[in-house]
Scaffold this active site. Structure first.
Site, PDB file in Angstrom:
ATOM      1  N   GLU A   1       0.810  -1.211   0.000  1.00  0.00           N
ATOM      2  CA  GLU A   1       0.000   0.000   0.000  1.00  0.00           C
ATOM      3  C   GLU A   1       0.842   1.260   0.000  1.00  0.00           C
ATOM      4  O   GLU A   1       1.980   1.275   0.482  1.00  0.00           O
ATOM      5  CB  GLU A   1      -0.872   0.031   1.254  1.00  0.00           C
ATOM      6  CG  GLU A   1      -1.935  -1.018   1.201  1.00  0.00           C
ATOM      7  CD  GLU A   1      -3.026  -0.743   2.206  1.00  0.00           C
ATOM      8  OE1 GLU A   1      -3.990  -1.499   2.208  1.00  0.00           O
ATOM      9  OE2 GLU A   1      -2.926   0.228   2.976  1.00  0.00           O
TER      10      GLU A   1
ATOM     11  N   CYS B   1       3.385   8.136   2.034  1.00  0.00           N
ATOM     12  CA  CYS B   1       3.977   7.044   2.817  1.00  0.00           C
ATOM     13  C   CYS B   1       4.211   5.861   1.867  1.00  0.00           C
ATOM     14  O   CYS B   1       3.269   5.287   1.345  1.00  0.00           O
ATOM     15  CB  CYS B   1       3.006   6.699   3.931  1.00  0.00           C
ATOM     16  SG  CYS B   1       3.605   5.432   5.015  1.00  0.00           S
TER      17      CYS B   1
ATOM     18  N   CYS C   1       7.712  -8.149   5.842  1.00  0.00           N
ATOM     19  CA  CYS C   1       8.967  -7.710   6.467  1.00  0.00           C
ATOM     20  C   CYS C   1       9.509  -8.860   7.300  1.00  0.00           C
ATOM     21  O   CYS C   1       8.756  -9.571   7.944  1.00  0.00           O
ATOM     22  CB  CYS C   1       8.712  -6.484   7.343  1.00  0.00           C
ATOM     23  SG  CYS C   1      10.211  -5.867   8.156  1.00  0.00           S
TER      24      CYS C   1
ATOM     25  N   CYS D   1       8.642  -7.258  14.217  1.00  0.00           N
ATOM     26  CA  CYS D   1       8.335  -6.475  15.422  1.00  0.00           C
ATOM     27  C   CYS D   1       6.989  -6.945  15.965  1.00  0.00           C
ATOM     28  O   CYS D   1       6.067  -7.220  15.192  1.00  0.00           O
ATOM     29  CB  CYS D   1       8.318  -4.981  15.113  1.00  0.00           C
ATOM     30  SG  CYS D   1       9.913  -4.413  14.493  1.00  0.00           S
TER      31      CYS D   1
ATOM     32  N   CYS E   1       3.495  -5.130  14.918  1.00  0.00           N
ATOM     33  CA  CYS E   1       3.352  -4.632  13.545  1.00  0.00           C
ATOM     34  C   CYS E   1       2.672  -5.684  12.671  1.00  0.00           C
ATOM     35  O   CYS E   1       3.128  -6.827  12.603  1.00  0.00           O
ATOM     36  CB  CYS E   1       4.732  -4.269  12.995  1.00  0.00           C
ATOM     37  SG  CYS E   1       4.711  -3.866  11.237  1.00  0.00           S
TER      38      CYS E   1
ATOM     39  N   GLY F   1       7.362  -2.790   5.093  1.00  0.00           N
ATOM     40  CA  GLY F   1       8.738  -3.223   4.864  1.00  0.00           C
ATOM     41  C   GLY F   1       9.777  -2.398   5.582  1.00  0.00           C
ATOM     42  O   GLY F   1       9.511  -1.291   6.065  1.00  0.00           O
ATOM     43  N   GLU F   2      10.975  -2.961   5.650  1.00  0.00           N
ATOM     44  CA  GLU F   2      12.116  -2.271   6.251  1.00  0.00           C
ATOM     45  C   GLU F   2      13.008  -1.776   5.107  1.00  0.00           C
ATOM     46  O   GLU F   2      13.675  -2.574   4.431  1.00  0.00           O
ATOM     47  CB  GLU F   2      12.872  -3.242   7.176  1.00  0.00           C
ATOM     48  CG  GLU F   2      14.232  -2.769   7.618  1.00  0.00           C
ATOM     49  CD  GLU F   2      14.265  -1.367   8.213  1.00  0.00           C
ATOM     50  OE1 GLU F   2      13.522  -1.092   9.162  1.00  0.00           O
ATOM     51  OE2 GLU F   2      15.053  -0.535   7.719  1.00  0.00           O
TER      52      GLU F   2
ATOM     53  N   LEU G   1      12.144   3.570  17.634  1.00  0.00           N
ATOM     54  CA  LEU G   1      12.785   3.152  18.889  1.00  0.00           C
ATOM     55  C   LEU G   1      11.825   2.339  19.774  1.00  0.00           C
ATOM     56  O   LEU G   1      12.128   1.211  20.140  1.00  0.00           O
ATOM     57  CB  LEU G   1      13.300   4.400  19.622  1.00  0.00           C
ATOM     58  CG  LEU G   1      14.249   4.133  20.775  1.00  0.00           C
ATOM     59  CD1 LEU G   1      15.533   3.478  20.307  1.00  0.00           C
ATOM     60  CD2 LEU G   1      14.558   5.430  21.522  1.00  0.00           C
ATOM     61  N   HIS G   2      10.724   2.926  20.154  1.00  0.00           N
ATOM     62  CA  HIS G   2       9.618   2.240  20.848  1.00  0.00           C
ATOM     63  C   HIS G   2       9.895   1.768  22.267  1.00  0.00           C
ATOM     64  O   HIS G   2       8.987   1.238  22.916  1.00  0.00           O
ATOM     65  CB  HIS G   2       9.092   1.040  20.043  1.00  0.00           C
ATOM     66  CG  HIS G   2       8.796   1.340  18.602  1.00  0.00           C
ATOM     67  ND1 HIS G   2       8.054   2.422  18.206  1.00  0.00           N
ATOM     68  CD2 HIS G   2       9.161   0.703  17.464  1.00  0.00           C
ATOM     69  CE1 HIS G   2       7.963   2.430  16.890  1.00  0.00           C
ATOM     70  NE2 HIS G   2       8.638   1.406  16.407  1.00  0.00           N
TER      71      HIS G   2
ATOM     72  N   ASN H   1      -1.921   1.569  16.662  1.00  0.00           N
ATOM     73  CA  ASN H   1      -3.104   1.335  15.835  1.00  0.00           C
ATOM     74  C   ASN H   1      -3.460  -0.135  15.911  1.00  0.00           C
ATOM     75  O   ASN H   1      -2.707  -0.976  15.443  1.00  0.00           O
ATOM     76  CB  ASN H   1      -2.812   1.686  14.368  1.00  0.00           C
ATOM     77  CG  ASN H   1      -2.882   3.171  14.146  1.00  0.00           C
ATOM     78  OD1 ASN H   1      -3.833   3.817  14.561  1.00  0.00           O
ATOM     79  ND2 ASN H   1      -1.861   3.724  13.526  1.00  0.00           N
TER      80      ASN H   1
ATOM     81  N   CYS I   1      -1.100   3.962  10.125  1.00  0.00           N
ATOM     82  CA  CYS I   1       0.140   3.197  10.308  1.00  0.00           C
ATOM     83  C   CYS I   1      -0.133   1.821  10.873  1.00  0.00           C
ATOM     84  O   CYS I   1      -0.865   1.684  11.837  1.00  0.00           O
ATOM     85  CB  CYS I   1       0.880   3.813  11.466  1.00  0.00           C
ATOM     86  SG  CYS I   1       2.126   4.864  11.209  1.00  0.00           S
TER      87      CYS I   1
HETATM   88  N1  SAH Z   1      10.264  -0.779   8.847  1.00  0.00           N
HETATM   89  C1  SAH Z   1      10.384   0.602   9.077  1.00  0.00           C
HETATM   90  C2  SAH Z   1       9.378   1.456   8.355  1.00  0.00           C
HETATM   91  C3  SAH Z   1       7.960   0.958   8.281  1.00  0.00           C
HETATM   92  S1  SAH Z   1       7.014   0.933   9.756  1.00  0.00           S
HETATM   93  C4  SAH Z   1      10.366   0.892  10.554  1.00  0.00           C
HETATM   94  O1  SAH Z   1      10.056   0.015  11.335  1.00  0.00           O
HETATM   95  O2  SAH Z   1      10.718   2.010  10.913  1.00  0.00           O
HETATM   96  C5  SAH Z   1       6.619   2.656   9.995  1.00  0.00           C
HETATM   97  C6  SAH Z   1       6.332   3.009  11.462  1.00  0.00           C
HETATM   98  O3  SAH Z   1       5.057   2.494  11.887  1.00  0.00           O
HETATM   99  C7  SAH Z   1       7.369   2.419  12.412  1.00  0.00           C
HETATM  100  O4  SAH Z   1       7.755   3.377  13.367  1.00  0.00           O
HETATM  101  C8  SAH Z   1       6.588   1.300  13.050  1.00  0.00           C
HETATM  102  O5  SAH Z   1       7.149   0.922  14.250  1.00  0.00           O
HETATM  103  C9  SAH Z   1       5.210   1.874  13.154  1.00  0.00           C
HETATM  104  N2  SAH Z   1       4.146   0.884  13.374  1.00  0.00           N
HETATM  105  C10 SAH Z   1       4.094  -0.386  12.925  1.00  0.00           C
HETATM  106  N3  SAH Z   1       2.962  -0.973  13.325  1.00  0.00           N
HETATM  107  C11 SAH Z   1       2.276  -0.075  14.040  1.00  0.00           C
HETATM  108  C12 SAH Z   1       1.014  -0.075  14.711  1.00  0.00           C
HETATM  109  N4  SAH Z   1       0.221  -1.137  14.702  1.00  0.00           N
HETATM  110  N5  SAH Z   1       0.617   1.046  15.321  1.00  0.00           N
HETATM  111  C13 SAH Z   1       1.396   2.155  15.318  1.00  0.00           C
HETATM  112  N6  SAH Z   1       2.589   2.224  14.695  1.00  0.00           N
HETATM  113  C14 SAH Z   1       3.027   1.125  14.073  1.00  0.00           C
HETATM  114 FE1  SF4 Z   2       9.258  -3.844  12.311  1.00  0.00          FE
HETATM  115 FE2  SF4 Z   2       9.039  -1.874  10.464  1.00  0.00          FE
HETATM  116 FE3  SF4 Z   2       9.246  -4.452   9.725  1.00  0.00          FE
HETATM  117 FE4  SF4 Z   2       7.016  -3.615  10.885  1.00  0.00          FE
HETATM  118  S1  SF4 Z   2       7.790  -2.922   8.917  1.00  0.00           S
HETATM  119  S2  SF4 Z   2       8.134  -5.528  11.326  1.00  0.00           S
HETATM  120  S3  SF4 Z   2       7.814  -2.098  12.339  1.00  0.00           S
HETATM  121  S4  SF4 Z   2      10.794  -3.265  10.800  1.00  0.00           S
END
Ligand code: SAH
Ligand code: SF4
Length: 371
Positions: A97, A110, A117, A121, A124, A171-172, A226-227, A303, A346
């Protein structure tokens, strides 16, 4: 006659486009001409390129093409947010998307970099999907191309339809390094999209060695997911932290900032999950952790998605977390959810989309979800 695979010029970086023209015995300046036609005027075929000789046009036609990604659907939310579902090449019906979020004078796109990915995480939905494949450069820059073209014919002198790009879709990005770098170079290049390097941002969960590679190749802005304020919690939420712990990540961020040609900050993304990483002591711990880094903090209330196991914190708790950091001197923004009615927030990307009809037409009619 054997079928030759045509080169898709849409995804070629400025340097690779020059090499392509040189390889077919043409002058360098042809690359500039064609690049402008593709990325500034949105040309989809060579006939449109009126300042290119007929002979060269028909030569190009035989060996190359300009092919954007296949758009499965386009939705527009009540708040103006646009969302595209794009089917990637390869026949698996894999989709990603792209979301465009207008906000006053800005319109932030975005962009996705991978189908799924591998970094898994815990919070996610893309991570839950596992890794399917990397997007090609044409599929990455093609998302910008499609977003701009959705407003009508491209006009380099008209208003900017996309002012900012964030690599925060699926994706990363640092795990698909070359295609992402090539695409970002195009986003910033004067003969392509000409965006400011301050307005093109790569977000990473912390693939540390690639941060050192990135600064050698480009000077986009950097956001770090970071989280968590310590390794113990981050190991759980962002598993790549076990390989590259927070101290190494912050060192890489310093190195990145020091090697930029101008003074900038890192954006720290912190997804707030109720009862997990949102208490007051964690806010204080975060404030101490980041004290030596030139940064701004972006809090993202979690989210939700089905069976995630996490919940978003109350507004009160979010504000408290924000205040603690702000009182310590940080600039802290809270990301508001946009495009709720089209699932464009997100972490909600693609989710459970399946296109069972396998429609083959390229551009399916613009669907106004609120009509
Ligand atoms: N992989 C990269 C970029 C894509 S994710 C990364 O992790 O930075 C983009 C952002 O959305 C990241 O900060 C990720 O941690 C956050 N994200 C992923 N799932 C989410 C969710 N369910 N609610 C809020 N933020 C989320
Ligand atoms: Fe983690 Fe970003 Fe991959 Fe989701 S898209 S699993 S937040 S690295």
């Amino acid at each position: 006659m054997t079928d030759i695979k045509k080169v898709n010029l849409l995804g070629l970086s400025p340097q690779k486009l020059i090499e392509f023209f040189e390889s077919i015995g043409e002058k360098k300046f042809r690359a500039t001409q064609v690049m402008k036609w593709i990325h500034q005027k949105g040309a989809e075929n060579f006939d449109e390129m009126t300042d290119v000789s007929k002979a060269l046009r028909s030569k190009l036609e035989k060996i190359s093409e300009i092919r954007g990604p296949e758009v499965v659907s386009q939705n527009i939310s009540k708040d103006g947010t646009r969302k595209w579902i794009i089917r990637t090449e390869g026949g698996n019906n894999d989709c990603v998307e792209t979301v465009l979020i207008p906000d006053g004078n800005r319109a932030t796109l975005c962009v996705s970099s991978q189908v799924g990915c591998s970094l898994d995480c815990s919070f996610c939905s893309t991570g839950k999907q596992g890794f399917n494949r990397n997007l090609t450069p044409a599929e990455i820059i093609g998302q910008v191309w499609i977003a701009i073209k959705s407003f009508g014919p491209m006009d380099p002198n008209g208003p900017r339809r996309v002012t900012n790009v964030v690599m925060m879709g699926m994706g990363e990005p640092l795990m698909n390094f070359e295609p992402v770098v090539d695409s970002m170079i195009l986003m910033m290049h004067d003969n392509a999209y000409g965006m400011s390097k301050r307005r093109v941002t790569l977000s990473t969960s912390g693939v540390v060695p690639k941060i050192y590679e990135l600064i050698k190749r480009t000077d986009v802005s950097l956001a770090i997911s970071l989280h968590a304020p310590n390794d113990e919690l981050r190991d759980e939420l962002v598993p790549i932290n076990k390989r590259f712990p927070i101290a190494k990540l912050l060192e890489a961020c310093q190195h990145y900032l020091e090697n930029l040609p101008d003074k900038r900050h890192i954006t720290i993304e912190y997804t707030l999950m109720s009862g997990v990483n949102d208490n007051e002591s964690q806010a204080h711990e975060l404030a101490v952790l980041l004290k030596d880094l030139e940064c701004k903090i972006n809090l993202i209330p979690f989210n939700p998605f089905p069976n995630s196991g996490y919940e978003k914190p109350s507004n009160n708790r979010t504000r408290k977390f924000q205040k603690i950091l702000a009182d310590t001197g940080y600039t802290v923004t809270v990301r508001t959810t946009r495009g709720d009615d089209i699932d464009a927030a997100c972490g909600q990307l693609v989710g459970d989309f399946h296109d069972k009809t396998r429609r083959s037409q390229k551009y399916i009619e613009l669907k106004e979800v609120n009509s």
